[in-house]
Design a protein around this motif. Structure first.
Motif, mmCIF file in Angstrom:
data_model
loop_
_atom_site.group_PDB
_atom_site.id
_atom_site.type_symbol
_atom_site.label_atom_id
_atom_site.label_comp_id
_atom_site.label_asym_id
_atom_site.label_seq_id
_atom_site.Cartn_x
_atom_site.Cartn_y
_atom_site.Cartn_z
ATOM 1 N N LYS A 1 0.813 -1.222 0.000
ATOM 2 C CA LYS A 1 0.000 0.000 0.000
ATOM 3 C C LYS A 1 0.848 1.274 0.000
ATOM 4 C CE LYS A 1 -2.262 -0.684 3.820
ATOM 5 N NZ LYS A 1 -1.765 -1.951 4.343
ATOM 6 N N ALA B 1 -0.294 5.530 10.185
ATOM 7 C CA ALA B 1 0.674 6.296 10.980
ATOM 8 C C ALA B 1 -0.030 7.047 12.110
ATOM 9 C CB ALA B 1 1.438 7.265 10.080
ATOM 10 N N TYR C 1 -2.717 5.933 13.799
ATOM 11 C CA TYR C 1 -2.952 4.949 14.875
ATOM 12 C C TYR C 1 -1.638 4.643 15.594
ATOM 13 C CZ TYR C 1 -7.625 4.409 13.033
ATOM 14 O OH TYR C 1 -8.920 4.674 12.643
ATOM 15 N N ARG C 2 -0.558 4.577 14.828
ATOM 16 C CA ARG C 2 0.752 4.320 15.441
ATOM 17 C C ARG C 2 1.151 5.466 16.372
ATOM 18 N NH1 ARG C 2 3.984 0.332 13.118
ATOM 19 N NH2 ARG C 2 2.874 -0.802 11.496
ATOM 20 N N ALA D 1 -2.219 -1.639 16.741
ATOM 21 C CA ALA D 1 -3.329 -2.587 16.564
ATOM 22 C C ALA D 1 -4.261 -2.529 17.773
ATOM 23 C CB ALA D 1 -2.786 -4.011 16.363
ATOM 24 N N ARG E 1 -11.134 5.330 16.965
ATOM 25 C CA ARG E 1 -11.368 5.328 15.519
ATOM 26 C C ARG E 1 -12.216 6.532 15.127
ATOM 27 N NH1 ARG E 1 -9.323 0.864 13.296
ATOM 28 N NH2 ARG E 1 -9.951 1.733 11.317
ATOM 29 N N GLY F 1 -4.950 2.664 4.111
ATOM 30 C CA GLY F 1 -5.294 2.179 5.444
ATOM 31 C C GLY F 1 -5.998 0.843 5.394
ATOM 32 N N ARG F 2 -6.982 0.698 6.288
ATOM 33 C CA ARG F 2 -7.730 -0.566 6.348
ATOM 34 C C ARG F 2 -9.226 -0.353 6.085
ATOM 35 N NH1 ARG F 2 -3.125 -1.079 7.550
ATOM 36 N NH2 ARG F 2 -2.066 -2.838 8.502
ATOM 37 N N ASP F 3 -9.684 0.888 6.387
ATOM 38 C CA ASP F 3 -11.121 1.179 6.302
ATOM 39 C C ASP F 3 -11.383 2.432 5.478
ATOM 40 O OD1 ASP F 3 -9.954 3.011 7.988
ATOM 41 O OD2 ASP F 3 -11.637 3.100 9.385
ATOM 42 N N ILE F 4 -10.459 2.784 4.620
ATOM 43 C CA ILE F 4 -10.615 4.058 3.902
ATOM 44 C C ILE F 4 -11.779 3.981 2.905
ATOM 45 C CG2 ILE F 4 -9.429 5.854 2.562
ATOM 46 C CD1 ILE F 4 -8.277 5.219 5.424
ATOM 47 N N ARG G 1 8.033 -7.194 4.269
ATOM 48 C CA ARG G 1 8.185 -6.559 5.573
ATOM 49 C C ARG G 1 9.584 -6.792 6.140
ATOM 50 N NH1 ARG G 1 4.047 -3.594 8.515
ATOM 51 N NH2 ARG G 1 3.711 -2.314 6.686
ATOM 52 N N ASP H 1 -6.762 -7.320 12.825
ATOM 53 C CA ASP H 1 -7.379 -6.287 11.979
ATOM 54 C C ASP H 1 -8.664 -6.799 11.306
ATOM 55 O OD1 ASP H 1 -5.386 -4.445 12.568
ATOM 56 O OD2 ASP H 1 -4.200 -4.885 10.782
ATOM 57 N N ARG I 1 -11.600 -7.678 14.328
ATOM 58 C CA ARG I 1 -12.064 -6.733 15.350
ATOM 59 C C ARG I 1 -13.487 -6.272 15.016
ATOM 60 N NH1 ARG I 1 -8.023 -2.379 13.014
ATOM 61 N NH2 ARG I 1 -9.368 -1.647 11.339
HETATM 62 O O1 DC Z 1 -0.808 0.261 8.118
HETATM 63 P P1 DC Z 1 -0.131 0.121 9.468
HETATM 64 O O2 DC Z 1 0.498 -1.221 9.693
HETATM 65 O O3 DC Z 1 0.833 1.209 9.746
HETATM 66 O O4 DC Z 1 -1.320 0.267 10.531
HETATM 67 C C1 DC Z 1 -1.080 0.240 11.918
HETATM 68 C C2 DC Z 1 -2.292 -0.382 12.606
HETATM 69 O O5 DC Z 1 -3.423 0.479 12.496
HETATM 70 C C3 DC Z 1 -2.715 -1.748 12.078
HETATM 71 O O6 DC Z 1 -3.014 -2.611 13.170
HETATM 72 C C4 DC Z 1 -3.958 -1.468 11.301
HETATM 73 C C5 DC Z 1 -4.513 -0.214 11.937
HETATM 74 N N1 DC Z 1 -5.178 0.656 10.980
HETATM 75 C C6 DC Z 1 -6.533 0.701 10.994
HETATM 76 O O7 DC Z 1 -7.168 0.005 11.779
HETATM 77 N N2 DC Z 1 -7.190 1.527 10.146
HETATM 78 C C7 DC Z 1 -6.518 2.276 9.276
HETATM 79 N N3 DC Z 1 -7.199 3.080 8.460
HETATM 80 C C8 DC Z 1 -5.113 2.213 9.220
HETATM 81 C C9 DC Z 1 -4.460 1.376 10.082
#
Ligand code: DC
Length: 235
Positions: free
Chosen positions: A33, A53, A55-56, A112, A121, A141-144, A169, A196, A199
């Motif tokens: 990504k 980033a 969330y991190r 996470a 969130r 991301g994951r939920d964009i 990785r 991920d 949840r």
């Molecule tokens: O993409 P990443 O590995 O840097 O994401 C870090 C954590 O945040 C990973 O557990 C997934 C979560 N995350 C999320 O839940 N929703 C997002 N839009 C982006 C990342």
């Protein structure tokens, strides 16, 4: 102007585009990504935002302040009060540059953990929507495509086999303190993917209208070209 990558990765601009699109790129860790989103944003002259980033950065700050990562109200309050800036060059939270500090296995777990919390969130999704309000953005991301920008012009879901993702990785130079053995990375990655995907709050899945691109065995140029084909069709 849209630039298409060529054999050497760079080719002249080809398409004028009046409307600034919103492009969502989702997928599991190691699917490519970051690399792809950066290249697409550069080609279009759009802003690239790595929502992970954020969330991190929140996980980093909570750990630093001794806030337990399962205390939803406390972590959400911390996130709400923090100024988080994610640019192509750096990630800062309350003025502290955490660009490198957030790329460790400990921060993988912290991110996470805070990403599981619906109130956290809600805070970050709101920030992401503000950042993307004017379009001209590639957000990964994951939920964009499912939650942040359900009406995104382009939704891409990048995937790759677990083995390939672990290999990528393991050789990612931006990450510090990461186990170098691909099998160790694969174990950590599989566990994080499970968190991920399972949840309750905004789990990772491909939106119905997302274009799924399997990046296994493909070069960055190939994937970028494939994604740009999808983008071009929307212009
Ligand atoms: O993409 P990443 O590995 O840097 O994401 C870090 C954590 O945040 C990973 O557990 C997934 C979560 N995350 C999320 O839940 N929703 C997002 N839009 C982006 C990342």
């Amino acid at each position: 102007m849209l630039q298409l990558p060529g054999r050497a990765g760079k080719v002249p601009p080809v398409l004028p585009c009046m409307r600034k699109l919103t492009i969502a790129i989702d997928g599991p860790s190691g699917a490519g990504k970051g690399t792809v989103a950066r290249a697409i944003a550069a080609g279009l002259g759009y802003r690239h935002v790595d929502s992970g980033a954020m969330y991190r950065a929140v996980g980093w700050k909570a750990l630093g302040e001794g806030v337990p990562l399962d205390q939803e109200d406390a972590v959400a309050a911390l996130a709400g009060a923090a100024r988080i800036d994610v640019t192509a060059a750096a990630v800062t939270i309350d003025g502290v540059d955490v660009t490198r500090a957030i790329r460790t296995p400990e921060m993988d777990r912290a991110a996470a953990a805070v990403a599981r919390l619906p109130k956290v969130r809600a805070v970050l999704v709101e920030r992401q929507r503000q950042v993307g309000a004017d379009g001209g953005i590639v957000m990964e991301g994951r939920d964009i495509g499912t939650v942040v920008f359900p009406y995104a012009d382009v939704k891409i879901y990048l995937d790759a086999t677990p083995e390939e993702r672990a290999r990528r990785r393991a050789s990612d130079p931006s990450r510090s303190g990461v186990p170098s053995a691909v099998s160790d990375v694969a174990t950590l990655l599989t566990e994080r993917d499970r968190l991920d995907r399972t949840r309750a709050a905004s789990p990772l899945y491909a939106a119905d209208d997302a274009v799924v691109v399997d990046t296994t065995g493909k070069s960055v140029d190939e994937v970028v070209r494939e994604v740009l084909d999808v983008v071009r069709a929307k212009m």
